[in-house]
Design a protein around this motif. Sequence first.
Motif, mmCIF file in Angstrom:
data_model
loop_
_atom_site.group_PDB
_atom_site.id
_atom_site.type_symbol
_atom_site.label_atom_id
_atom_site.label_comp_id
_atom_site.label_asym_id
_atom_site.label_seq_id
_atom_site.Cartn_x
_atom_site.Cartn_y
_atom_site.Cartn_z
ATOM 1 N N ARG A 135 3.890 -3.808 -1.968
ATOM 2 C CA ARG A 135 3.046 -4.276 -0.870
ATOM 3 C C ARG A 135 3.865 -4.983 0.196
ATOM 4 O O ARG A 135 4.753 -5.771 -0.095
ATOM 5 C CB ARG A 135 1.986 -5.225 -1.425
ATOM 6 C CG ARG A 135 0.980 -5.792 -0.430
ATOM 7 C CD ARG A 135 0.056 -4.756 0.134
ATOM 8 N NE ARG A 135 -0.593 -3.917 -0.871
ATOM 9 C CZ ARG A 135 -1.375 -2.877 -0.578
ATOM 10 N NH1 ARG A 135 -1.604 -2.569 0.675
ATOM 11 N NH2 ARG A 135 -1.909 -2.165 -1.546
ATOM 12 N N SER A 157 4.448 -4.216 -6.791
ATOM 13 C CA SER A 157 3.316 -3.675 -6.032
ATOM 14 C C SER A 157 3.713 -2.778 -4.870
ATOM 15 O O SER A 157 2.918 -1.935 -4.434
ATOM 16 C CB SER A 157 2.462 -4.826 -5.487
ATOM 17 O OG SER A 157 3.161 -5.527 -4.448
ATOM 18 N N ARG A 183 1.178 -0.326 1.252
ATOM 19 C CA ARG A 183 2.132 -0.145 0.166
ATOM 20 C C ARG A 183 3.204 0.841 0.619
ATOM 21 O O ARG A 183 2.895 1.898 1.182
ATOM 22 C CB ARG A 183 1.421 0.353 -1.090
ATOM 23 C CG ARG A 183 2.324 0.461 -2.308
ATOM 24 C CD ARG A 183 1.500 0.663 -3.572
ATOM 25 N NE ARG A 183 0.647 1.839 -3.485
ATOM 26 C CZ ARG A 183 1.070 3.085 -3.769
ATOM 27 N NH1 ARG A 183 2.331 3.309 -4.118
ATOM 28 N NH2 ARG A 183 0.228 4.091 -3.691
#
Length: 382
Positions: free
Chosen positions: A107, A105, A133
């Motif tokens: 993230r 991701s 992100r």
Amino acid sequence: MFQRGIAATLALAGLLALPPAGVQAQTIGSSAGRVQAMVLAEGLDHPWALAFLPDGRFLVTERSGQLRIVSDGAIGPPVEGVPAVVARGQGGLLDVTLARDFEESGRLYMSFSEPAADAGMDSGSGTAVLSARLDLSGERARLVDQQVIFRMNHFDGSTRHFGSRAVVGNDGNLFVTLGERGTAARAQDPQDLAGAVVRIAPDGSVPADNPKPEGWAPELWSIGHRNPQGAAVRDSDGALFAVEHGARGGDELNLVRPGRNYGWPEIAYGTNYDGSPIGVGQAQPGLEQPLHFWDPSISPSGLAFYEGELFPAWNGDLLLGGLSGQLLVRLDMEGDAVVGEERLFEGQLGRIRDVGVGPDGAIYLVTDADNGRLIRVAPEGE
């Protein structure tokens, strides 16, 4: 165990294990034999936190408001897209931690002291958490898809006691530690998020299984904390441990259980800075006791469980930095009990702000200074 939530391959661990040529090194004796601290990079502006990227590079926050990528001893330009921070006193850009699915991701989460205007508040600042992100596809790294997922509910003009560590639990939810901003009574107000640990979902919502003592704000996990600047989750059972600054003496290590009150400022080990007593003493029914405390203070900051191959005798032990103590501390753990303390590099490396365990099993530190350093600690010759 890979601290701060992502798995790493042995190949990537090898990247972290190769310091650049010409680094400064210092060697001491320890319970694990000869241990060497090597400076990997210097010139950081009061670094506050570090995290390990899957490609072997480091993310480092600088309190003045920059997020940096450090690679092969070189400090990269500031990552674009970092939010504005109030870099005064103890405030600024604080923690950075990676989501457990970061490799897929991208993230990450960052805690920081947010300006009131950006939060829709009247004045002052308060601790907030950003989800974003990390985009590494261009010539310069940048944060995208940003969202403030949490902020304190009461901002003020203090420049003290922001906390603030953000750690990902085994279930993917976040624990965020919050200082009481220098107003001790806030830590006993169950509707005030200051002086507390909160638990939030990755999108900032409140997990359904948060504790629900009567009268508590729904985000709260625990209350009665002074200024917790280190936190770590034990992988084996998901238990949360945190270290916090006392006043004059009385720094604490706590096993932070849901729905519990850790006593500040009703009970404390230590005194006010003028020598006067704090609260009612060191114990009171209904208030939790620390697992360990320090008097005189060492100003603990940064906390990590050690799991790795380089120091097998230390597996399961806690590592933390000391700011005023200028040292690395190993706490010998047997279950939830501290059965010994080892002090390493005392007075030799400077004010240690954060501690992490890399995928190579080495211990990594950042030092709080104008010319802050990233340091690797490993057995001599490794």
